[in-house]
Scaffold this motif. Structure first.
Motif, PDB file in Angstrom:
ATOM      1  N   LYS A  73       0.804  -1.227   0.000  1.00 44.96           N
ATOM      2  CA  LYS A  73       0.000   0.000   0.000  1.00 44.96           C
ATOM      3  C   LYS A  73       0.836   1.276   0.000  1.00 44.96           C
ATOM      4  CE  LYS A  73      -3.656  -2.435   2.505  1.00 44.96           C
ATOM      5  NZ  LYS A  73      -4.445  -2.533   3.752  1.00 44.96           N
ATOM      6  N   ASP A  74       1.921   1.271   0.757  1.00 43.88           N
ATOM      7  CA  ASP A  74       2.729   2.492   0.855  1.00 43.88           C
ATOM      8  C   ASP A  74       3.583   2.680  -0.393  1.00 43.88           C
ATOM      9  OD1 ASP A  74       1.750   2.990   3.378  1.00 43.88           O
ATOM     10  OD2 ASP A  74       3.342   1.836   4.365  1.00 43.88           O
ATOM     11  N   PRO A  75       3.783   3.919  -0.831  1.00 40.19           N
ATOM     12  CA  PRO A  75       4.643   4.162  -1.996  1.00 40.19           C
ATOM     13  C   PRO A  75       6.087   3.773  -1.702  1.00 40.19           C
ATOM     14  CG  PRO A  75       4.096   6.227  -0.889  1.00 40.19           C
ATOM     15  CD  PRO A  75       3.239   5.169  -0.264  1.00 40.19           C
ATOM     16  N   ILE A  76       6.818   3.389  -2.752  1.00 38.31           N
ATOM     17  CA  ILE A  76       8.221   2.992  -2.593  1.00 38.31           C
ATOM     18  C   ILE A  76       9.071   4.250  -2.416  1.00 38.31           C
ATOM     19  CG2 ILE A  76      10.092   1.634  -3.585  1.00 38.31           C
ATOM     20  CD1 ILE A  76       7.997   0.425  -5.493  1.00 38.31           C
ATOM     21  N   SER A  77       9.915   4.252  -1.398  1.00 32.55           N
ATOM     22  CA  SER A  77      10.784   5.409  -1.176  1.00 32.55           C
ATOM     23  C   SER A  77      11.825   5.506  -2.286  1.00 32.55           C
ATOM     24  CB  SER A  77      11.491   5.293   0.182  1.00 32.55           C
ATOM     25  OG  SER A  77      12.439   4.238   0.162  1.00 32.55           O
ATOM     26  N   GLN A  78      12.305   6.706  -2.523  1.00 34.41           N
ATOM     27  CA  GLN A  78      13.326   6.906  -3.554  1.00 34.41           C
ATOM     28  C   GLN A  78      14.599   6.137  -3.215  1.00 34.41           C
ATOM     29  OE1 GLN A  78      12.895   8.486  -6.538  1.00 34.41           O
ATOM     30  NE2 GLN A  78      14.873   7.512  -6.936  1.00 34.41           N
ATOM     31  N   PHE A  79      14.899   6.049  -1.918  1.00 33.62           N
ATOM     32  CA  PHE A  79      16.080   5.295  -1.488  1.00 33.62           C
ATOM     33  C   PHE A  79      15.959   3.841  -1.906  1.00 33.62           C
ATOM     34  CE2 PHE A  79      18.022   2.406   1.580  1.00 33.62           C
ATOM     35  CZ  PHE A  79      19.348   2.820   1.527  1.00 33.62           C
ATOM     36  N   ASN A  80      14.785   3.234  -1.661  1.00 37.97           N
ATOM     37  CA  ASN A  80      14.590   1.830  -2.020  1.00 37.97           C
ATOM     38  C   ASN A  80      14.595   1.634  -3.529  1.00 37.97           C
ATOM     39  OD1 ASN A  80      14.554   0.366   0.380  1.00 37.97           O
ATOM     40  ND2 ASN A  80      12.432   0.883   0.809  1.00 37.97           N
ATOM     41  N   LYS A  81      14.011   2.582  -4.276  1.00 37.92           N
ATOM     42  CA  LYS A  81      14.030   2.483  -5.736  1.00 37.92           C
ATOM     43  C   LYS A  81      15.465   2.437  -6.254  1.00 37.92           C
ATOM     44  CE  LYS A  81       9.634   4.789  -6.858  1.00 37.92           C
ATOM     45  NZ  LYS A  81       9.020   5.964  -7.519  1.00 37.92           N
ATOM     46  N   SER A 114       7.127 -21.775  -2.127  1.00 40.99           N
ATOM     47  CA  SER A 114       6.615 -20.993  -0.997  1.00 40.99           C
ATOM     48  C   SER A 114       6.620 -19.515  -1.371  1.00 40.99           C
ATOM     49  CB  SER A 114       7.470 -21.221   0.247  1.00 40.99           C
ATOM     50  OG  SER A 114       8.799 -20.784   0.023  1.00 40.99           O
ATOM     51  N   LYS A 115       5.753 -18.755  -0.720  1.00 37.67           N
ATOM     52  CA  LYS A 115       5.685 -17.320  -0.983  1.00 37.67           C
ATOM     53  C   LYS A 115       6.615 -16.561  -0.046  1.00 37.67           C
ATOM     54  CE  LYS A 115       1.352 -16.191  -3.259  1.00 37.67           C
ATOM     55  NZ  LYS A 115       0.239 -15.221  -3.277  1.00 37.67           N
ATOM     56  N   THR A 116       7.127 -15.454  -0.545  1.00 37.39           N
ATOM     57  CA  THR A 116       7.999 -14.599   0.253  1.00 37.39           C
ATOM     58  C   THR A 116       7.175 -13.456   0.825  1.00 37.39           C
ATOM     59  OG1 THR A 116       9.892 -15.105  -1.175  1.00 37.39           O
ATOM     60  CG2 THR A 116      10.055 -13.150   0.223  1.00 37.39           C
ATOM     61  N   LYS A 117       7.196 -13.293   2.116  1.00 40.63           N
ATOM     62  CA  LYS A 117       6.439 -12.211   2.753  1.00 40.63           C
ATOM     63  C   LYS A 117       7.165 -10.883   2.552  1.00 40.63           C
ATOM     64  CE  LYS A 117       4.298 -15.124   6.294  1.00 40.63           C
ATOM     65  NZ  LYS A 117       4.090 -15.332   7.749  1.00 40.63           N
ATOM     66  N   HIS A 118       6.424  -9.884   2.109  1.00 39.53           N
ATOM     67  CA  HIS A 118       7.053  -8.577   1.873  1.00 39.53           C
ATOM     68  C   HIS A 118       6.869  -7.615   3.042  1.00 39.53           C
ATOM     69  CE1 HIS A 118       2.961  -7.233   1.086  1.00 39.53           C
ATOM     70  NE2 HIS A 118       2.857  -8.075   0.062  1.00 39.53           N
ATOM     71  N   TYR A 119       5.949  -7.934   3.965  1.00 41.81           N
ATOM     72  CA  TYR A 119       5.703  -7.097   5.142  1.00 41.81           C
ATOM     73  C   TYR A 119       5.468  -5.633   4.757  1.00 41.81           C
ATOM     74  CZ  TYR A 119       7.568 -11.239   7.486  1.00 41.81           C
ATOM     75  OH  TYR A 119       7.792 -12.519   7.916  1.00 41.81           O
ATOM     76  N   GLN A 120       4.731  -5.448   3.658  1.00 42.19           N
ATOM     77  CA  GLN A 120       4.400  -4.101   3.168  1.00 42.19           C
ATOM     78  C   GLN A 120       5.643  -3.269   2.856  1.00 42.19           C
ATOM     79  OE1 GLN A 120       1.358  -2.667   2.340  1.00 42.19           O
ATOM     80  NE2 GLN A 120       0.638  -4.791   2.561  1.00 42.19           N
ATOM     81  N   ALA A 124      15.142  -4.150  -1.744  1.00 39.85           N
ATOM     82  CA  ALA A 124      16.087  -4.989  -2.490  1.00 39.85           C
ATOM     83  C   ALA A 124      16.081  -6.426  -1.985  1.00 39.85           C
ATOM     84  CB  ALA A 124      17.493  -4.399  -2.393  1.00 39.85           C
ATOM     85  N   ASP A 125      15.909  -6.628  -0.687  1.00 38.92           N
ATOM     86  CA  ASP A 125      15.908  -7.972  -0.122  1.00 38.92           C
ATOM     87  C   ASP A 125      14.729  -8.787  -0.665  1.00 38.92           C
ATOM     88  OD1 ASP A 125      16.885  -9.993   1.781  1.00 38.92           O
ATOM     89  OD2 ASP A 125      15.005  -9.610   2.823  1.00 38.92           O
ATOM     90  N   TYR A 126      13.549  -8.178  -0.684  1.00 45.96           N
ATOM     91  CA  TYR A 126      12.353  -8.856  -1.183  1.00 45.96           C
ATOM     92  C   TYR A 126      12.484  -9.151  -2.676  1.00 45.96           C
ATOM     93  CZ  TYR A 126       7.504  -9.425  -2.733  1.00 45.96           C
ATOM     94  OH  TYR A 126       6.342  -9.889  -3.326  1.00 45.96           O
ATOM     95  N   VAL A 127      12.916  -8.154  -3.446  1.00 42.46           N
ATOM     96  CA  VAL A 127      13.035  -8.319  -4.899  1.00 42.46           C
ATOM     97  C   VAL A 127      14.067  -9.385  -5.250  1.00 42.46           C
ATOM     98  CG1 VAL A 127      13.708  -7.174  -7.047  1.00 42.46           C
ATOM     99  CG2 VAL A 127      12.288  -5.959  -5.383  1.00 42.46           C
ATOM    100  N   SER A 128      15.226  -9.357  -4.600  1.00 45.12           N
ATOM    101  CA  SER A 128      16.273 -10.331  -4.921  1.00 45.12           C
ATOM    102  C   SER A 128      15.835 -11.756  -4.576  1.00 45.12           C
ATOM    103  CB  SER A 128      17.562  -9.993  -4.168  1.00 45.12           C
ATOM    104  OG  SER A 128      17.388 -10.096  -2.770  1.00 45.12           O
ATOM    105  N   THR A 129      15.070 -11.916  -3.508  1.00 44.03           N
ATOM    106  CA  THR A 129      14.595 -13.248  -3.123  1.00 44.03           C
ATOM    107  C   THR A 129      13.675 -13.827  -4.194  1.00 44.03           C
ATOM    108  OG1 THR A 129      14.731 -12.699  -0.767  1.00 44.03           O
ATOM    109  CG2 THR A 129      13.348 -14.578  -1.373  1.00 44.03           C
ATOM    110  N   VAL A 130      12.768 -12.989  -4.694  1.00 47.66           N
ATOM    111  CA  VAL A 130      11.836 -13.441  -5.724  1.00 47.66           C
ATOM    112  C   VAL A 130      12.564 -13.747  -7.029  1.00 47.66           C
ATOM    113  CG1 VAL A 130       9.847 -12.781  -7.152  1.00 47.66           C
ATOM    114  CG2 VAL A 130       9.878 -12.219  -4.720  1.00 47.66           C
ATOM    115  N   LEU A 131      13.513 -12.913  -7.401  1.00 44.57           N
ATOM    116  CA  LEU A 131      14.241 -13.129  -8.651  1.00 44.57           C
ATOM    117  C   LEU A 131      15.108 -14.391  -8.588  1.00 44.57           C
ATOM    118  CD1 LEU A 131      15.259  -9.502  -9.723  1.00 44.57           C
ATOM    119  CD2 LEU A 131      13.299 -10.876 -10.449  1.00 44.57           C
TER     120      LEU A 131
END
Length: 276
Positions: A73-81, A114-120, A124-131
């Protein structure tokens, strides 16, 4: 002022149109079945071969799309982008934009074990796990369905290129490697043919002093780790070489240095590679 406003509006319109085309192309491939997509992967342009603008626009669009579809729901911060983009360019530039999109489709649809929980949090940690899960899925899908990992042609399918076609292919290859160098500041192993092409065209015309200096630099660059990396790549590309491995590595590194200097000079003069 009015002219400046019109120019800005035109650029924004062109940017929006390009993003729309990119989005449409990615969405079209995303509708393929799992096996059909795994086969299609070989034809998709990898991130490392795309220009910087396309990569930036493509990733920005994908981040927003994927996060929304994942229920974040929350927008992605510029730092995370920025962090995610750097991570992808470091670890996953061998994937295409379409593959990144499809990887998260498989995640949403529960295809992985299994699904990876993103915790909203889309980071980079979430994206790299999925990739990473996608890469394993692709490997397994290829094995199970006997899908090749590279495009091959039979002798009957092979076509002799005309001199003009060969020239155009070399120019396109040179443009691709130049754009990659501008973005990542690296030149891959196995592009000696581009040095040879530029040498034949007298675009690169090294003096005796330059050759001596370059050779010394090449020997200095070839620390044990780098040397092994180059020799391994040469084995894959060329099979057994008639030249001694050490000399082959030095010559290869000399040509890489010369290409780097050539590209740096183009960048300094703000010149582009002439397209076919």
């Amino acid at each position: 002022m009015e002219n400046q406003l019109t120019t800005t509006q035109t650029k924004n319109s062109q940017l929006t149109a390009k993003q729309q085309q990119l989005s449409t192309a990615i969405a079209a491939v995303g509708k393929l079945s799992k096996v059909a997509f795994a086969k299609k992967v070989l034809e998709l342009e990898k991130i490392r071969n795309l220009d910087k603008t396309t990569v930036s626009q493509g990733l920005s669009m994908l981040f927003t799309r994927i996060a929304n579809l994942s229920g974040i729901k929350d927008p992605i911060s510029q730092f995370n982008k920025t962090d995610i983009a750097e991570m992808i360019l470091m670890r996953f530039k061998g994937l295409s934009l379409e593959e990144i999109d499809y990887a998260f489709k498989l995640e949403r649809y529960g295809v992985y074990s299994s699904k990876t929980k993103h915790y909203q949090l889309f980071d980079a940690d979430y994206v790299s796990t999925v990739l990473e899960k996608y890469k394993q899925w692709l490997k397994q899908t290829r094995v199970e369905n006997n899908i090749p990992i590279a495009i091959t042609t039979t002798q009957n399918q092979q076509k002799e290129l005309t001199p003009k076609e060969k020239e155009n292919a070399l120019k396109l290859g040179l443009e691709r490697v130049y754009n990659e160098y501008k973005t990542f500041k690296t030149i891959p192993v196995g592009v000696n043919y581009l040095y040879n092409y530029l040498f034949d065209k007298k675009e690169i015309n090294p003096t005796a002093d330059y050759r001596k200096k370059t050779r010394q630099q090449a020997i200095s660059n070839l620390n044990p780790t780098h040397k092994n990396e180059i020799l391994k790549a040469l084995d894959v590309l060329n099979g057994k070489s008639n030249r001694k491995p050490k000399e082959e590595a030095i010559q290869n590194e000399c040509k890489r240095i010369a290409l780097k200097d050539y590209f740096d000079n183009l960048i300094k003069k703000e010149r582009c590679i002439q397209k076919p």
